[in-house]
Design a protein around this motif. Sequence first.
Motif, mmCIF file in Angstrom:
data_model
loop_
_atom_site.group_PDB
_atom_site.id
_atom_site.type_symbol
_atom_site.label_atom_id
_atom_site.label_comp_id
_atom_site.label_asym_id
_atom_site.label_seq_id
_atom_site.Cartn_x
_atom_site.Cartn_y
_atom_site.Cartn_z
ATOM 1 N N GLU A 40 42.313 41.236 36.999
ATOM 2 C CA GLU A 40 42.843 42.007 38.135
ATOM 3 C C GLU A 40 43.003 41.160 39.398
ATOM 4 O O GLU A 40 44.007 41.254 40.101
ATOM 5 C CB GLU A 40 41.917 43.196 38.419
ATOM 6 C CG GLU A 40 42.412 44.109 39.509
ATOM 7 C CD GLU A 40 41.481 45.289 39.756
ATOM 8 O OE1 GLU A 40 41.572 45.855 40.855
ATOM 9 O OE2 GLU A 40 40.674 45.630 38.872
ATOM 10 N N GLU A 41 42.027 40.290 39.649
ATOM 11 C CA GLU A 41 42.083 39.475 40.871
ATOM 12 C C GLU A 41 43.143 38.371 40.809
ATOM 13 O O GLU A 41 43.405 37.697 41.795
ATOM 14 C CB GLU A 41 40.710 38.892 41.208
ATOM 15 C CG GLU A 41 40.156 37.914 40.200
ATOM 16 C CD GLU A 41 39.378 38.555 39.045
ATOM 17 O OE1 GLU A 41 38.786 37.786 38.262
ATOM 18 O OE2 GLU A 41 39.366 39.794 38.906
ATOM 19 N N ALA A 46 46.960 41.109 44.117
ATOM 20 C CA ALA A 46 45.629 40.656 44.545
ATOM 21 C C ALA A 46 45.708 39.271 45.184
ATOM 22 O O ALA A 46 45.084 39.014 46.221
ATOM 23 C CB ALA A 46 44.665 40.643 43.351
ATOM 24 N N GLN A 49 47.255 39.622 48.676
ATOM 25 C CA GLN A 49 46.309 40.136 49.669
ATOM 26 C C GLN A 49 45.394 39.026 50.161
ATOM 27 O O GLN A 49 45.152 38.895 51.365
ATOM 28 C CB GLN A 49 45.493 41.285 49.078
ATOM 29 C CG GLN A 49 44.483 41.863 50.053
ATOM 30 C CD GLN A 49 43.863 43.144 49.553
ATOM 31 O OE1 GLN A 49 44.568 44.124 49.346
ATOM 32 N NE2 GLN A 49 42.552 43.147 49.362
ATOM 33 N N ASN A 58 48.192 47.754 44.658
ATOM 34 C CA ASN A 58 48.847 47.438 43.396
ATOM 35 C C ASN A 58 49.360 48.732 42.784
ATOM 36 O O ASN A 58 48.604 49.537 42.261
ATOM 37 C CB ASN A 58 47.891 46.730 42.433
ATOM 38 C CG ASN A 58 48.591 46.253 41.169
ATOM 39 O OD1 ASN A 58 49.607 46.796 40.750
ATOM 40 N ND2 ASN A 58 48.043 45.218 40.567
#
Length: 191
Positions: A40-41, A46, A49, A58
């Motif tokens: 996810e990161e 991500a 950001q 997202n």
Amino acid sequence: MLFTIITKERDSGSSQIELQSDATILAFGDSITYGFGVAEEESYPAQLQKRVGVRVINGGVSGEESSEALERLPKLLEQKPDLVILCHGGNDIIRKRSDEKLKANLTQMIETIKASGAKVLLVGVPNFGILGFNTHSIYAEVAKETEVFFEEDVLSKVLSKNELKIDYIHPNEKGYEIIVDAVVKHLKVIN
């Protein structure tokens, strides 16, 4: 929130979207926005950001077609984003849906986003063909007709290199980083 657009001569190809540091960006799209195949990161929202220091939502859903996205978009716009990065249509193209319907859906999404008060950065999606990954011509048409900011080539460039993807249509961590590099060139964050 203050939100302005700085535009220079179209011919120079130089334009930036100016955002305050408390702005919100909605990354809206399908599996490429979602970050399919990476942690996810490491998804591009991500990474974006982290890079620009503003909130990035997202709004990616794997496997979604543009008609489904059109129905889902209004609910996400309730979060009042200042900018929407629209990267959608890959599933329509892969599944050989009507080009006219895809164009109409993209145009309607952009109109809905503009009506909410947000600005739009449209990301061109490749026409996944036997001869390679060239951005589908619909995207340049839509960008011109709706007068939105346009990142034309980054996705085609990333997906044309095996070392930047996990499979035929999804970037890897490095591929997403290159997408972020391209998006950041369109942004200017003001503290």
